[in-house]
Design a protein around this motif. Structure first.
Motif, PDB file in Angstrom:
ATOM      1  N   ALA A  19      35.072  44.404  37.577  1.00  0.00           N
ATOM      2  CA  ALA A  19      36.178  43.843  38.131  1.00  0.00           C
ATOM      3  C   ALA A  19      36.739  43.653  38.838  1.00  0.00           C
ATOM      4  CB  ALA A  19      36.574  45.997  38.952  1.00  0.00           C
ATOM      5  N   ALA A  20      36.177  42.955  40.215  1.00  0.00           N
ATOM      6  CA  ALA A  20      36.567  41.806  41.113  1.00  0.00           C
ATOM      7  C   ALA A  20      36.223  41.118  41.072  1.00  0.00           C
ATOM      8  CB  ALA A  20      35.402  42.657  42.347  1.00  0.00           C
ATOM      9  N   ASP A  21      35.545  40.652  40.190  1.00  0.00           N
ATOM     10  CA  ASP A  21      35.620  38.851  39.678  1.00  0.00           C
ATOM     11  C   ASP A  21      36.631  38.461  38.444  1.00  0.00           C
ATOM     12  OD1 ASP A  21      33.822  38.665  41.308  1.00  0.00           O
ATOM     13  OD2 ASP A  21      32.230  38.432  40.151  1.00  0.00           O
ATOM     14  N   SER A  22      37.366  39.923  38.167  1.00  0.00           N
ATOM     15  CA  SER A  22      38.260  39.631  37.271  1.00  0.00           C
ATOM     16  C   SER A  22      39.874  39.440  37.485  1.00  0.00           C
ATOM     17  CB  SER A  22      38.925  40.647  35.665  1.00  0.00           C
ATOM     18  OG  SER A  22      39.338  41.473  37.326  1.00  0.00           O
ATOM     19  N   ARG A  23      41.035  38.932  36.652  1.00  0.00           N
ATOM     20  CA  ARG A  23      41.907  38.444  37.053  1.00  0.00           C
ATOM     21  C   ARG A  23      43.085  39.856  37.362  1.00  0.00           C
ATOM     22  NH1 ARG A  23      46.961  36.355  32.572  1.00  0.00           N
ATOM     23  NH2 ARG A  23      48.522  36.850  34.739  1.00  0.00           N
ATOM     24  N   ILE A  24      42.239  41.076  37.160  1.00  0.00           N
ATOM     25  CA  ILE A  24      43.030  41.692  37.833  1.00  0.00           C
ATOM     26  C   ILE A  24      42.408  41.873  39.391  1.00  0.00           C
ATOM     27  CG2 ILE A  24      41.463  44.215  37.564  1.00  0.00           C
ATOM     28  CD1 ILE A  24      45.513  44.249  37.838  1.00  0.00           C
ATOM     29  N   GLY A  25      41.142  41.341  39.538  1.00  0.00           N
ATOM     30  CA  GLY A  25      40.404  41.836  40.329  1.00  0.00           C
ATOM     31  C   GLY A  25      41.324  41.144  41.667  1.00  0.00           C
ATOM     32  N   ARG A  26      41.607  39.253  41.330  1.00  0.00           N
ATOM     33  CA  ARG A  26      42.206  38.801  42.782  1.00  0.00           C
ATOM     34  C   ARG A  26      43.445  39.039  42.811  1.00  0.00           C
ATOM     35  NH1 ARG A  26      38.968  35.060  38.831  1.00  0.00           N
ATOM     36  NH2 ARG A  26      41.411  35.409  37.333  1.00  0.00           N
ATOM     37  N   SER A  27      43.872  40.045  41.959  1.00  0.00           N
ATOM     38  CA  SER A  27      45.347  40.292  42.226  1.00  0.00           C
ATOM     39  C   SER A  27      45.274  41.322  43.139  1.00  0.00           C
ATOM     40  CB  SER A  27      45.764  40.757  40.510  1.00  0.00           C
ATOM     41  OG  SER A  27      46.475  40.028  39.497  1.00  0.00           O
ATOM     42  N   TRP A  28      44.120  42.110  43.114  1.00  0.00           N
ATOM     43  CA  TRP A  28      43.760  43.717  44.126  1.00  0.00           C
ATOM     44  C   TRP A  28      43.852  43.154  45.713  1.00  0.00           C
ATOM     45  CZ3 TRP A  28      39.999  46.352  40.631  1.00  0.00           C
ATOM     46  CH2 TRP A  28      40.168  47.440  39.872  1.00  0.00           C
ATOM     47  N   ILE A  29      42.847  41.304  45.360  1.00  0.00           N
ATOM     48  CA  ILE A  29      42.571  40.715  46.676  1.00  0.00           C
ATOM     49  C   ILE A  29      44.027  40.278  47.330  1.00  0.00           C
ATOM     50  CG2 ILE A  29      41.643  38.750  48.342  1.00  0.00           C
ATOM     51  CD1 ILE A  29      39.584  39.511  46.027  1.00  0.00           C
ATOM     52  N   ALA A  30      45.004  39.997  46.305  1.00  0.00           N
ATOM     53  CA  ALA A  30      46.268  38.858  46.658  1.00  0.00           C
ATOM     54  C   ALA A  30      47.186  40.040  47.379  1.00  0.00           C
ATOM     55  CB  ALA A  30      46.657  38.399  45.362  1.00  0.00           C
ATOM     56  N   ILE A  31      46.962  41.278  46.607  1.00  0.00           N
ATOM     57  CA  ILE A  31      48.039  42.158  47.128  1.00  0.00           C
ATOM     58  C   ILE A  31      47.875  43.441  48.433  1.00  0.00           C
ATOM     59  CG2 ILE A  31      48.353  45.097  47.246  1.00  0.00           C
ATOM     60  CD1 ILE A  31      50.120  42.997  44.810  1.00  0.00           C
ATOM     61  N   ARG A  32      45.854  43.106  48.814  1.00  0.00           N
ATOM     62  CA  ARG A  32      45.858  43.371  50.131  1.00  0.00           C
ATOM     63  C   ARG A  32      45.306  42.194  51.125  1.00  0.00           C
ATOM     64  NH1 ARG A  32      39.380  42.693  50.846  1.00  0.00           N
ATOM     65  NH2 ARG A  32      40.116  40.363  51.227  1.00  0.00           N
ATOM     66  N   GLU A  33      45.765  41.251  50.699  1.00  0.00           N
ATOM     67  CA  GLU A  33      46.517  40.087  52.284  1.00  0.00           C
ATOM     68  C   GLU A  33      47.776  39.546  51.733  1.00  0.00           C
ATOM     69  OE1 GLU A  33      44.337  38.398  53.826  1.00  0.00           O
ATOM     70  OE2 GLU A  33      42.813  39.835  52.182  1.00  0.00           O
ATOM     71  N   ASP A  34      48.589  40.541  51.270  1.00  0.00           N
ATOM     72  CA  ASP A  34      49.885  39.818  51.734  1.00  0.00           C
ATOM     73  C   ASP A  34      50.599  40.520  50.201  1.00  0.00           C
ATOM     74  OD1 ASP A  34      52.760  38.970  52.250  1.00  0.00           O
ATOM     75  OD2 ASP A  34      52.021  37.241  53.477  1.00  0.00           O
ATOM     76  N   GLU A  35      51.248  41.299  49.988  1.00  0.00           N
ATOM     77  CA  GLU A  35      51.689  42.209  48.932  1.00  0.00           C
ATOM     78  C   GLU A  35      53.180  41.048  49.074  1.00  0.00           C
ATOM     79  OE1 GLU A  35      53.249  46.623  47.034  1.00  0.00           O
ATOM     80  OE2 GLU A  35      52.478  46.653  49.317  1.00  0.00           O
TER      81      GLU A  35
END
Length: 374
Positions: A211-227
């Motif tokens: 999940a972390a290496d998938s597209r949704i995982g990158r979206s999670w990280i993007a949300i965490r950094e700056d929603e």
């Protein structure tokens, strides 16, 4: 401590993730064969349950950046759901006895449903407001199962007494409640459950990694950094956060299914925000932060440390929690990014080399040099 063994271990674990994970898994497999006392295997099972739930919380907190203070309630939902279909004579549905795979799916599905029901109306909140709402959900769950005893509501959970006498698992004829002889070694009840939890933990690690290496995982990280920036780039913040909330809840429900059978019973007492021992929401959050948010091995190591340290400090008696708190304060002071931190968080906390700029002479320096030379 900051420049010592912790840094060295964290660097080695980051550079050789697959090798380190394989060694840790093999060590856990060998562990029951080296123990003559089943108590140590019991500790190992509880550590794996605690670590698995912490890894599920890491999706919500570490990857998505959502502060969830009531996460332990999802563990309780999975445990109660499994207990109700376990065949226990004290269950509201005493005649229903699901096989383990069906009970596991029931626990995961129940936790997932609760995750969606709680997340859908609340995930539009941010920061402290979301934390307060999730804390409230955790308390609502504990109070609700404590009151569903037939006196102040329907008799489903038996209130403070809980659901007891949950039978041991029997998977393909392998009885987990009996001792077994393997290669000349006697493996007791808790050793059997330890091997089962190793399989469950491996599944959770695989789900987390994929999940972390998938597209949704990158979206999670993007949300965490700056929603705000992530939303401007086309990411549906609400949907992405809801998926993280539901996935984390279902993984906690899976661990709760095993925990119900290991403990023979479920009751409301463990499912609170803070307590003297894990698992509770405070310890789970501390395991994620202490181990290293956003990593796989971080919460596993953090959960192990948080479970073992209080047990080893029992000789201090009344000062046990005081010593434990001092140790946590010191570790967070000198290692705020966690024991095993990813590169991004290490840079955030320590600014290692990312602002290094070569020294440059300005035009105003030239006359001074010329005059000095003259």
């Amino acid at each position: 401590m900051h420049t010592g063994l912790v840094d060295r271990y964290a660097t080695m674990a980051a550079q050789h993730k697959g090798f380190a994970s394989t060694l840790a898994f093999l060590a856990a497999v060998i562990f029951p064969f080296t123990q003559s006392d089943d108590h140590n295997a019991n500790v190992g099972v509880n550590i794996l349950i605690f670590a698995t739930v912490a890894l599920g919380l890491n999706i919500v907190v570490g990857l998505t950046g959502l502060l969830d203070l009531g996460y332990v309630a999802f563990l309780g939902v999975g445990a109660y759901a499994a207990a109700l279909v376990s065949g226990s004579e004290y269950s509201r549905f005493s005649g229903v006895h699901f096989p383990f795979w069906a009970a596991a799916l029931t626990g995961m599905a129940a936790s997932l449903v609760f995750g969606v029901l709680i997340g859908a109306p609340t995930l539009r909140l941010r920061g402290d407001y979301l934390a307060i709402v999730t804390l409230g959900f955790g308390e609502i769950f504990r109070i609700t199962v404590n009151n569903l005893d037939g006196d102040s509501g329907p008799d489903i959970t038996r209130g403070p007494n809980g659901i007891t006498q949950i039978p041991d698992l029997d998977i393909l004829g392998f009885k987990f409640g009996e001792a077994h002889q393997i290669a000349g070694f006697t493996l007791g009840r808790f050793a059997n459950y330890l091997f089962l939890m190793l399989i469950v933990t491996a599944i959770v690690v695989l789900v987390f990694t994929r999940a972390a290496d998938s597209r949704i995982g990158r979206s999670w990280i993007a949300i965490r950094e700056d929603e705000t920036a992530a939303t401007a780039m086309g990411i549906n913040g609400f949907r992405v956060k809801l998926i993280a909330f539901a996935l984390g809840a279902s993984l906690a429900g899976l661990a709760g299914t095993v925990m119900a059978h290991v403990n023979y019973s479920v009751n409301p007492q463990p499912y609170q925000f803070a307590g003297a021992a894990p698992p509770n929401s405070a310890f789970l959050l501390a395991a994620v932060v202490l181990g290293g948010m956003g990593t796989v091995s971080g919460p596993l190591l953090g959960a192990s440390v948080l479970y073992l340290v209080p047990e080893k400090l029992q000789f201090l008696q009344n000062y046990e929690l005081l010593a434990f708190g001092i140790a946590l304060v010191l570790l967070m002071r000198f290692r705020p990014e966690g024991i095993i931190a990813n590169r991004r968080r290490q840079l955030e906390f320590h600014e290692i080399g990312q602002l290094d700029v070569p020294e440059q002479r300005t035009l105003t320096d030239e006359p001074a040099v010329t005059k000095a030379g003259a």
